[in-house]
Structures are given as C-alpha cells and as structure tokens.
Design an enzyme around this catalytic site. Structure first.
Site, PDB file in Angstrom:
ATOM      1  N   GLY A   8      42.554  25.814  21.873  1.00 38.03           N
ATOM      2  CA  GLY A   8      43.760  26.029  22.677  1.00 38.03           C
ATOM      3  C   GLY A   8      44.402  24.704  23.073  1.00 38.03           C
ATOM      4  O   GLY A   8      44.950  24.554  24.160  1.00 38.03           O
ATOM      5  N   TYR A 143      43.646  40.025  33.261  1.00 42.81           N
ATOM      6  CA  TYR A 143      43.337  38.585  33.304  1.00 42.81           C
ATOM      7  C   TYR A 143      42.098  38.351  34.170  1.00 42.81           C
ATOM      8  O   TYR A 143      41.151  37.667  33.764  1.00 42.81           O
ATOM      9  CB  TYR A 143      44.549  37.855  33.882  1.00 42.81           C
ATOM     10  CG  TYR A 143      44.403  36.357  34.000  1.00 42.81           C
ATOM     11  CD1 TYR A 143      44.351  35.540  32.882  1.00 42.81           C
ATOM     12  CD2 TYR A 143      44.352  35.744  35.251  1.00 42.81           C
ATOM     13  CE1 TYR A 143      44.251  34.167  32.999  1.00 42.81           C
ATOM     14  CE2 TYR A 143      44.254  34.370  35.379  1.00 42.81           C
ATOM     15  CZ  TYR A 143      44.201  33.582  34.249  1.00 42.81           C
ATOM     16  OH  TYR A 143      44.096  32.227  34.369  1.00 42.81           O
ATOM     17  N   ILE A 173      48.173  25.804  38.051  1.00 41.12           N
ATOM     18  CA  ILE A 173      48.255  24.396  37.643  1.00 41.12           C
ATOM     19  C   ILE A 173      49.717  23.990  37.465  1.00 41.12           C
ATOM     20  O   ILE A 173      50.479  24.669  36.766  1.00 41.12           O
ATOM     21  CB  ILE A 173      47.475  24.146  36.330  1.00 41.12           C
ATOM     22  CG1 ILE A 173      46.020  24.604  36.464  1.00 41.12           C
ATOM     23  CG2 ILE A 173      47.549  22.681  35.935  1.00 41.12           C
ATOM     24  CD1 ILE A 173      45.212  23.881  37.501  1.00 41.12           C
TER      25      ILE A 173
HETATM   26  N1  SER Z   1      48.068  30.235  36.569  1.00 38.47           N
HETATM   27  C1  SER Z   1      47.385  31.465  36.303  1.00 38.47           C
HETATM   28  C2  SER Z   1      48.333  32.601  36.298  1.00 38.47           C
HETATM   29  O1  SER Z   1      49.234  32.573  37.099  1.00 38.47           O
HETATM   30  C3  SER Z   1      46.307  31.722  37.313  1.00 38.47           C
HETATM   31  O2  SER Z   1      45.156  31.056  36.987  1.00 38.47           O
HETATM   32  O3  SER Z   1      48.153  33.517  35.560  1.00 38.47           O
END
Ligand code: SER
Length: 317
Positions: A8, A143, A173
């Site tokens: 990735g 997720y 992030i």
């Molecule tokens: N940045 C990710 C998301 O918003 C969360 O880990 O899916």
C-alpha cells in the site's frame, strides 16, 4: 529491520512512510508494493525498488519477500471508513483475507509485521473520554470490524507462532502530501486546502464532535519507533493507543483563522460520517505507548497548522 516491504505504498500513509523508511534504512532496502493502476510516481518511484503486490494474492507477497529477503512488512492496505461502508465485502477481503496472506508469509519467512489499527476499532459503547488501552471494542462499521479483527488475529499469530506483530491505533492522520480518500476524519485535511485556496469550507462533521487527530510526521515516527522498540518492554502489541491532539471542527477552524482571518466555514453535516464520528472516542489515553516504548508526539494543533499552511501555500499557490 534490514529489508522492508511496504504494502500500500502509494496510499495516504504508505507514500510518506516508504520515503521515511528509505531515508533511515537506505532506498535499496525498502520495496514499495503497489497495485495497478496506481504505480509509484516521482520521488517514490526513483528512490528505490517497487513491485506489484496485491495483498489478496498470496504468491505476489511470497515472491517479493523471497526476492528481496524481506524481514519486515508494513501492511497499509485498507479501505477507509466511509468507503468501506459502501463496499463492506471488499473491505473485509482486503483487510482480513489480505492480512492472513501477509501473516502466513511472515510465519514461514520470519518477518515482523506492522498492520495499523485505528480509532475506528472502537464503538458507541466504548468509554469516549480518555479511552483506555484495554476496553470495550464493539465497532458498528465494517472498517472497525476489520480493525478489531486485525488486532486479534495479529496477537494470535504472535502468541501461537511467534510472529513479531506490532501496531498502533492511528487517529485521523493529517498530511500535506497524499490526500486521504473516503475517511471520516478527512475533513481535517480538506479544511486546510480550502483555506489556502481562499474557498469557503463546507464541513461535513457537526460542531462539538471531538476526534483524535495526528500530524503525519508523528504518525510515521510512531510506526517506526514501535517496530524498533525493545520487545522485552512490550506488554501490549496489537494495538497501542497513540494520541497527540483532539479537537472538533470549530477548534481547527479557529486555529486556521489566526493565519487566514478571511477564512469562512459553514456546516452541512453528512449523516453517515457524523454517525461514524459519534461512535469514535473523543480522546484516547496513550499511557501504555508512552510507558512501553517511549511514545512522545511533537506536534500540537498550533504547530501542525502553521506547518500545514506553509507547506500547502508553497505547493498550491
Ligand atoms: N482516518 C480514518 C477514517 O476516517 C480513521 O482511522 O476512516
């Protein structure tokens, strides 16, 4: 870690992690694994080897591990939270079937493995304030389901087979290089682009919604220093809470306005993103990461904002 594979490598975190690993370990020792049609470009392409590594194809992982004598794998293949809700079966296939492929190769070829978890591994019944390291994890998104499973399966391979698996639970992030795609925390990146372009920002997350966030340099430092940490000190493995800042949209907006006084924001709340955000922690307690491997972030919201605006202005204007 002598020879490293990043799966990735062209994604939001992978693109910068690959470059940072190459700076530390030498370009020739870090293989950028990618899938078509998104091959590495520019600096990422020129600074070291790259190979097609589709995480759902075990033979591709095996061939690259053998060819480059890989001893550490950073597995960053995943669909982010919003996109995973529209393709839950694919999210599982990449996140969990893919994880098994990586762990099986790692088991036979003695590779250490880093597969990140996330604030998304928590759910509505998790304590939201100073979320403990060990607590209820009942996520409602696919997720989150894949991230909790990743934590459990990674720990299982460590205890059962001795595979050196380690990970952090990443906050949202924020970076000025590769944009995220399809996450709940993306607004905290998009807002900087709007500010620099002189556009009004339409915020999909409601005022007062707190989430953990982190600037990319701290996220990269966390991933690498955990993988370099003395294993004897690790009580936990998969996965450590890490935190550096927590804010809602009104707070990041106010911080940007100190630099861009004319900047405007209005709310147009996206119900799916809001429901996901409401189920995630307000702020994680990262005491275990600090104690067990010396985690210490460098960036708070003011320092990140100054740097984001400077870098984006230099690139976009
Ligand atoms: N940045 C990710 C998301 O918003 C969360 O880990 O899916």
């Amino acid at each position: 870690m002598k020879n490293i594979l990043v799966i990735g490598s062209t994604g939001q975190i992978g693109s910068e992690l690959t470059m940072e690993l190459r700076r530390r370990y030498g370009g020739g020792h870090v293989v950028a694994g990618y899938i078509l049609p998104a091959p590495p470009m520019g600096e990422l392409k020129d600074s070291g080897p790259s190979e097609v590594v589709d995480i759902t194809c075990p033979d591709m992982i095996l061939d690259v591990v053998k060819k480059y004598k890989i001893d550490a794998i950073y597995n960053l293949a995943a669909l982010l939270s919003v996109v995973a809700e529209s393709k839950p079966q694919l999210a599982w296939h990449i996140g969990i079937d893919g994880l098994f492929n990586v762990l099986e190769v790692a088991r036979h070829y003695q590779c250490a493995v880093f597969t990140p978890s996330s604030i998304g591994s928590f759910g509505a019944s998790t304590p939201h304030k100073m979320t403990p390291q060990d607590t209820i994890q009942r996520p409602s998104t696919m997720y989150g389901v894949t991230k909790v499973t990743t934590e459990l399966v990674s720990d299982y391979y460590f205890h059962k087979y001795g595979v050196d698996t380690r990970a952090v639970r990443f906050p949202g992030i924020i970076s000025n290089v590769t944009p995220p795609g399809g996450g709940t925390t993306d607004y905290a990146v998009d807002i900087y682009y709007s500010a620099v372009r002189g556009e009004e920002f339409v915020c999909p997350i409601a005022e007062g919604t707190l989430m953990d966030m982190m600037y990319m340099p701290d996220a990269l430092h966390a991933a690498i220093s955990l993988m370099e940490a003395d294993p004897k000190r690790l009580v936990h493995r998969n996965a450590f809470n890490i935190a550096s800042m927590s804010f809602g949209p009104e707070t990041i907006y106010a911080e940007i306005k100190k630099h861009v006084p004319s900047f405007k924001m209005r709310y147009e709340v996206d119900p799916l993103k809001q429901a996901i955000a409401d189920s995630w922690p307000d702020r994680m307690d990262d005491a275990c990461a600090r104690e067990e491997w010396g985690w210490q972030p460098q960036y708070d919201l003011p320092r990140m904002t100054a740097d984001m605006l400077e870098k984006l202005r230099a690139r976009l204007l």
